[in-house]
Design an enzyme around this catalytic site. Sequence first.
Site, mmCIF file in Angstrom:
data_model
loop_
_atom_site.group_PDB
_atom_site.id
_atom_site.type_symbol
_atom_site.label_atom_id
_atom_site.label_comp_id
_atom_site.label_asym_id
_atom_site.label_seq_id
_atom_site.Cartn_x
_atom_site.Cartn_y
_atom_site.Cartn_z
ATOM 1 N N PRO A 85 0.839 -1.213 0.000
ATOM 2 C CA PRO A 85 0.000 0.000 0.000
ATOM 3 C C PRO A 85 0.867 1.253 0.000
ATOM 4 O O PRO A 85 1.928 1.281 0.612
ATOM 5 C CB PRO A 85 -0.783 -0.086 1.315
ATOM 6 C CG PRO A 85 -0.532 -1.430 1.878
ATOM 7 C CD PRO A 85 0.714 -1.963 1.260
ATOM 8 N N HIS A 106 8.550 6.755 -6.068
ATOM 9 C CA HIS A 106 7.375 7.627 -5.870
ATOM 10 C C HIS A 106 7.761 9.094 -6.126
ATOM 11 O O HIS A 106 7.072 9.810 -6.860
ATOM 12 C CB HIS A 106 6.868 7.427 -4.441
ATOM 13 C CG HIS A 106 5.684 8.254 -4.064
ATOM 14 N ND1 HIS A 106 4.455 7.725 -3.776
ATOM 15 C CD2 HIS A 106 5.536 9.604 -3.922
ATOM 16 C CE1 HIS A 106 3.606 8.693 -3.473
ATOM 17 N NE2 HIS A 106 4.247 9.858 -3.553
ATOM 18 N N GLU A 107 8.888 9.529 -5.533
ATOM 19 C CA GLU A 107 9.300 10.940 -5.676
ATOM 20 C C GLU A 107 9.786 11.235 -7.090
ATOM 21 O O GLU A 107 9.535 12.325 -7.627
ATOM 22 C CB GLU A 107 10.388 11.297 -4.643
ATOM 23 C CG GLU A 107 9.997 11.092 -3.192
ATOM 24 C CD GLU A 107 8.684 11.755 -2.800
ATOM 25 O OE1 GLU A 107 8.290 12.761 -3.424
ATOM 26 O OE2 GLU A 107 8.031 11.233 -1.872
ATOM 27 N N CYS A 112 0.018 9.340 -0.634
ATOM 28 C CA CYS A 112 0.753 10.526 -1.083
ATOM 29 C C CYS A 112 0.105 11.772 -0.483
ATOM 30 O O CYS A 112 -1.114 11.883 -0.464
ATOM 31 C CB CYS A 112 0.698 10.591 -2.609
ATOM 32 S SG CYS A 112 1.478 12.061 -3.288
ATOM 33 N N HIS A 137 6.896 12.039 -9.197
ATOM 34 C CA HIS A 137 6.420 13.424 -9.015
ATOM 35 C C HIS A 137 7.152 14.375 -9.968
ATOM 36 O O HIS A 137 6.551 15.296 -10.528
ATOM 37 C CB HIS A 137 6.671 13.901 -7.581
ATOM 38 C CG HIS A 137 5.567 13.566 -6.626
ATOM 39 N ND1 HIS A 137 4.286 14.036 -6.781
ATOM 40 C CD2 HIS A 137 5.553 12.817 -5.496
ATOM 41 C CE1 HIS A 137 3.531 13.588 -5.785
ATOM 42 N NE2 HIS A 137 4.279 12.841 -4.991
HETATM 43 ZN ZN LIG Z 1 3.648 11.834 -3.335
#
Ligand SMILES: [Zn+2]
Length: 207
Positions: A121, A166-167, A124, A170
């Site tokens: 899981p 994840h970053e 954000c 972005h």
């Molecule tokens: Zn995020």
Amino acid sequence: MSSWFLFSGLLFTLSSAKMTLQRFLAAYRSFFFPSPVKPPFLHICQVMIQMQQVMKRYDGVGIAAPQIGIPLRILALEVTPKRERELGAEVYAAREMSSLPLMIFINPKMEVLDFTKVVFPESCESLRGYSALVPRYKAVRLTGLDKRGEPLELESKGWIARIIQHEMDHLDGRLYIDLMDPKSFQNDAWQKINTHQGRVKIQFYEK
Ligand SMILES: [Zn+2]
């Protein structure tokens, strides 16, 4: 002649009084209602310091500059030991989590070291209140510059590798919802909502 002097003197007094009033109103306005700061600035942006502050404020483990409205390729990572206490040793170990001191990467580049996909899981701060299962590569290497412009490298696996992916997303305008298993997407307050038969006020920001 004297009436002309009187008249021009009055005009001068009125116009200087008007200017003083305008200056006073401008100062009053800027103090109580500061206008949004727009570039070009008269100061040098302290982007990374602000990223650290915002990451702490939202209790995050990573942040990318676009999340605070800065269109630069900068990211910050930090995992403090309190995560283990919060999540419990079992979850911490299952997700291959570990602590990481604050690291800031400028113009980071990511290389995948292990293409095995791991599903856990993820949430954000740019989509606060939701989470979903997201597949991520098992291990990655991140290279870039630190805040002094010196080369910086980090090899990581497990949860740190997940945060990095994840970053990095972005920075390219992608969010975890672009990669998630859509069937697993959930509002994190669903248990609370069901327990209270829907009579729950969900706050966007609780601190
Ligand atoms: Zn995020």
